[in-house]
Design a protein around this motif. Structure first.
Motif, PDB file in Angstrom:
ATOM      1  N   MET A 139     -20.585  94.937  60.975  1.00 18.09           N
ATOM      2  CA  MET A 139     -20.037  93.617  61.283  1.00 18.09           C
ATOM      3  C   MET A 139     -18.704  93.400  60.567  1.00 18.09           C
ATOM      4  SD  MET A 139     -23.647  91.530  61.090  1.00 18.09           S
ATOM      5  CE  MET A 139     -23.115  89.934  61.670  1.00 18.09           C
ATOM      6  N   CYS A 140     -18.621  93.842  59.318  1.00 16.47           N
ATOM      7  CA  CYS A 140     -17.362  93.726  58.568  1.00 16.47           C
ATOM      8  C   CYS A 140     -16.276  94.599  59.204  1.00 16.47           C
ATOM      9  CB  CYS A 140     -17.576  94.130  57.112  1.00 16.47           C
ATOM     10  SG  CYS A 140     -18.653  93.008  56.188  1.00 16.47           S
ATOM     11  N   THR A 141     -16.667  95.800  59.644  1.00 20.10           N
ATOM     12  CA  THR A 141     -15.707  96.690  60.300  1.00 20.10           C
ATOM     13  C   THR A 141     -15.197  96.067  61.596  1.00 20.10           C
ATOM     14  OG1 THR A 141     -16.833  98.624  59.377  1.00 20.10           O
ATOM     15  CG2 THR A 141     -15.358  99.004  61.238  1.00 20.10           C
ATOM     16  N   LEU A 142     -16.091  95.476  62.381  1.00 20.92           N
ATOM     17  CA  LEU A 142     -15.689  94.826  63.631  1.00 20.92           C
ATOM     18  C   LEU A 142     -14.689  93.712  63.360  1.00 20.92           C
ATOM     19  CD1 LEU A 142     -15.847  94.116  66.635  1.00 20.92           C
ATOM     20  CD2 LEU A 142     -17.923  92.820  66.147  1.00 20.92           C
ATOM     21  N   LEU A 143     -14.953  92.905  62.346  1.00 21.59           N
ATOM     22  CA  LEU A 143     -14.051  91.802  62.021  1.00 21.59           C
ATOM     23  C   LEU A 143     -12.672  92.322  61.640  1.00 21.59           C
ATOM     24  CD1 LEU A 143     -13.796  88.747  61.659  1.00 21.59           C
ATOM     25  CD2 LEU A 143     -14.514  89.041  59.291  1.00 21.59           C
ATOM     26  N   ALA A 144     -12.644  93.375  60.817  1.00 18.24           N
ATOM     27  CA  ALA A 144     -11.359  93.951  60.396  1.00 18.24           C
ATOM     28  C   ALA A 144     -10.620  94.562  61.576  1.00 18.24           C
ATOM     29  CB  ALA A 144     -11.597  94.998  59.310  1.00 18.24           C
ATOM     30  N   MET A 145     -11.327  95.326  62.410  1.00 14.28           N
ATOM     31  CA  MET A 145     -10.689  96.001  63.533  1.00 14.28           C
ATOM     32  C   MET A 145     -10.241  95.010  64.600  1.00 14.28           C
ATOM     33  SD  MET A 145     -10.545  99.078  62.660  1.00 14.28           S
ATOM     34  CE  MET A 145      -9.884  99.687  64.198  1.00 14.28           C
ATOM     35  N   ASN A 146     -11.007  93.960  64.809  1.00 11.23           N
ATOM     36  CA  ASN A 146     -10.656  92.959  65.817  1.00 11.23           C
ATOM     37  C   ASN A 146      -9.426  92.167  65.389  1.00 11.23           C
ATOM     38  OD1 ASN A 146     -11.485  91.747  68.389  1.00 11.23           O
ATOM     39  ND2 ASN A 146     -11.750  89.903  67.199  1.00 11.23           N
ATOM     40  N   THR A 147      -9.283  91.959  64.067  1.00  6.22           N
ATOM     41  CA  THR A 147      -8.146  91.198  63.553  1.00  6.22           C
ATOM     42  C   THR A 147      -6.861  92.019  63.575  1.00  6.22           C
ATOM     43  OG1 THR A 147      -9.643  89.967  62.098  1.00  6.22           O
ATOM     44  CG2 THR A 147      -7.301  89.871  61.580  1.00  6.22           C
ATOM     45  N   ALA A 148      -6.972  93.314  63.217  1.00  2.00           N
ATOM     46  CA  ALA A 148      -5.778  94.152  63.062  1.00  2.00           C
ATOM     47  C   ALA A 148      -5.587  95.137  64.197  1.00  2.00           C
ATOM     48  CB  ALA A 148      -5.882  94.914  61.737  1.00  2.00           C
ATOM     49  N   SER A 149      -6.292  94.979  65.269  1.00  2.00           N
ATOM     50  CA  SER A 149      -6.372  96.012  66.302  1.00  2.00           C
ATOM     51  C   SER A 149      -5.017  96.489  66.828  1.00  2.00           C
ATOM     52  CB  SER A 149      -7.194  95.506  67.486  1.00  2.00           C
ATOM     53  OG  SER A 149      -7.248  96.488  68.498  1.00  2.00           O
ATOM     54  N   LEU A 150      -4.929  97.801  67.013  1.00  2.00           N
ATOM     55  CA  LEU A 150      -3.771  98.414  67.642  1.00  2.00           C
ATOM     56  C   LEU A 150      -3.575  97.820  69.041  1.00  2.00           C
ATOM     57  CD1 LEU A 150      -1.589 100.677  67.772  1.00  2.00           C
ATOM     58  CD2 LEU A 150      -3.372 102.163  68.717  1.00  2.00           C
ATOM     59  N   THR A 151      -2.356  97.398  69.337  1.00  2.33           N
ATOM     60  CA  THR A 151      -2.050  96.777  70.626  1.00  2.33           C
ATOM     61  C   THR A 151      -0.897  97.514  71.284  1.00  2.33           C
ATOM     62  OG1 THR A 151      -2.748  94.617  69.780  1.00  2.33           O
ATOM     63  CG2 THR A 151      -1.410  94.628  71.777  1.00  2.33           C
ATOM     64  N   LEU A 152      -1.127  98.006  72.480  1.00  2.00           N
ATOM     65  CA  LEU A 152      -0.086  98.717  73.221  1.00  2.00           C
ATOM     66  C   LEU A 152       0.741  97.769  74.081  1.00  2.00           C
ATOM     67  CD1 LEU A 152      -2.058 101.890  74.400  1.00  2.00           C
ATOM     68  CD2 LEU A 152      -0.638 101.611  72.359  1.00  2.00           C
ATOM     69  N   ILE A 153       0.073  96.769  74.666  1.00  2.00           N
ATOM     70  CA  ILE A 153       0.770  95.812  75.538  1.00  2.00           C
ATOM     71  C   ILE A 153       0.410  94.394  75.073  1.00  2.00           C
ATOM     72  CG2 ILE A 153       1.169  95.048  77.903  1.00  2.00           C
ATOM     73  CD1 ILE A 153      -0.069  97.719  78.811  1.00  2.00           C
ATOM     74  N   PRO A 154       1.280  93.730  74.303  1.00  2.00           N
ATOM     75  CA  PRO A 154       0.978  92.363  73.835  1.00  2.00           C
ATOM     76  C   PRO A 154       1.145  91.343  74.958  1.00  2.00           C
ATOM     77  CG  PRO A 154       3.142  93.017  73.082  1.00  2.00           C
ATOM     78  CD  PRO A 154       2.564  94.216  73.791  1.00  2.00           C
ATOM     79  N   ALA A 155       0.209  91.350  75.893  1.00  2.00           N
ATOM     80  CA  ALA A 155       0.356  90.547  77.117  1.00  2.00           C
ATOM     81  C   ALA A 155       0.485  89.056  76.825  1.00  2.00           C
ATOM     82  CB  ALA A 155      -0.847  90.801  78.029  1.00  2.00           C
ATOM     83  N   THR A 156      -0.343  88.537  75.903  1.00  2.00           N
ATOM     84  CA  THR A 156      -0.308  87.096  75.631  1.00  2.00           C
ATOM     85  C   THR A 156       1.024  86.694  75.022  1.00  2.00           C
ATOM     86  OG1 THR A 156      -2.700  87.113  75.276  1.00  2.00           O
ATOM     87  CG2 THR A 156      -1.489  85.214  74.448  1.00  2.00           C
ATOM     88  N   MET A 157       1.537  87.476  74.069  1.00  2.00           N
ATOM     89  CA  MET A 157       2.815  87.143  73.432  1.00  2.00           C
ATOM     90  C   MET A 157       3.973  87.265  74.415  1.00  2.00           C
ATOM     91  SD  MET A 157       2.177  86.002  70.553  1.00  2.00           S
ATOM     92  CE  MET A 157       3.901  85.765  70.157  1.00  2.00           C
ATOM     93  N   ILE A 158       3.907  88.260  75.288  1.00  2.00           N
ATOM     94  CA  ILE A 158       4.939  88.388  76.321  1.00  2.00           C
ATOM     95  C   ILE A 158       4.927  87.147  77.216  1.00  2.00           C
ATOM     96  CG2 ILE A 158       5.613  89.664  78.407  1.00  2.00           C
ATOM     97  CD1 ILE A 158       4.706  92.220  76.975  1.00  2.00           C
ATOM     98  N   GLY A 159       3.718  86.672  77.548  1.00  2.00           N
ATOM     99  CA  GLY A 159       3.592  85.464  78.356  1.00  2.00           C
ATOM    100  C   GLY A 159       4.189  84.246  77.666  1.00  2.00           C
ATOM    101  N   LEU A 160       3.942  84.103  76.353  1.00  2.00           N
ATOM    102  CA  LEU A 160       4.508  82.987  75.598  1.00  2.00           C
ATOM    103  C   LEU A 160       6.032  83.066  75.558  1.00  2.00           C
ATOM    104  CD1 LEU A 160       2.012  82.726  72.599  1.00  2.00           C
ATOM    105  CD2 LEU A 160       2.455  80.962  74.310  1.00  2.00           C
ATOM    106  N   ARG A 161       6.556  84.266  75.373  1.00  2.00           N
ATOM    107  CA  ARG A 161       8.015  84.431  75.343  1.00  2.00           C
ATOM    108  C   ARG A 161       8.623  84.111  76.710  1.00  2.00           C
ATOM    109  NH1 ARG A 161      10.387  87.400  71.293  1.00  2.00           N
ATOM    110  NH2 ARG A 161      11.768  88.477  72.770  1.00  2.00           N
TER     111      ARG A 161
END
Length: 201
Positions: free
Chosen positions: A132-154
């Protein structure tokens, strides 16, 4: 607890504004913020719909399954305590896939589902397990190839080049993911050493 924190911040802001004679700025900020929130939400609908549609096409084409297959060995290494055939493993892989594709809105409910399934493997209802701790860490810092939400905001705020953040996002999330894995393994070993020390006594 978070409700109390938000309420405290809200009330302190109102009190400071009242004492400094800027209470009108609070009213204006509340109304403007509500308006901007609605406008941004509507602007993001098209982006989210587009990427969810692309995700569905990729799923039908077998690309998501291929990505999941590639992530399975990594997931087994990250979550050694989770059986390969347990439903939690499927949710963990789906969560990682959604984060890598920048679909944070889709990753959140999948992550919550994975957390519930990991709790079914956890013998303690008051303490989070290693997985559970690993999931929380990985979900928070996860590698992102296409930041779709941030591109949408921009795009919503009329950026001249909304996609220019892709390379920097990949670099930042790669470093963050590496740090999350390192610290996760470090604290796992520290906890294992403490457990062995307690059992000797």
């Amino acid at each position: 607890m978070m409700n109390y924190i938000w309420f405290g911040l809200f009330m302190s802001g109102i009190l400071v504004a009242a004492f400094t004679g800027h209470i009108h700025a609070v009213t204006e900020g509340v109304l403007t913020g509500a308006k901007d929130g609605v406008l941004i939400s509507f602007g993001l609908i098209s982006v989210i719909a587009f990427w969810l549609g692309m995700m569905k096409i990729a799923e039908e084409a077998g690309l998501v399954q291929l990505l999941a297959k590639m992530l399975r060995p990594i997931s087994k290494w990250l979550y050694p305590s989770v059986p390969s055939d347990h439903p939690a493993m499927g949710s963990l892989i789906a969560n990682m896939s959604a984060n890598i594709l920048g679909l944070g809105n889709a990753a959140t409910p999948i992550g919550l589902k994975a957390m519930r399934e990991l709790q079914s493997l956890n013998g303690d209802s008051t303490t989070a397990s290693d997985a559970m701790c690993t999931l929380l860490a990985m979900n928070t810092a996860s590698l992102t190839l296409i930041p779709a939400t941030m591109i949408g905001l921009r795009m919503e705020f009329h950026s001249k080049n909304p996609g220019e953040i892709i390379s920097t996002t990949m670099l930042a999330t790669f470093i963050a993911t590496g740090a999350a894995v390192i610290f996760d393994r470090f604290f796992r070993r520290v906890e294992a050493m403490r457990w062995r020390r307690r059992n000797r006594i």
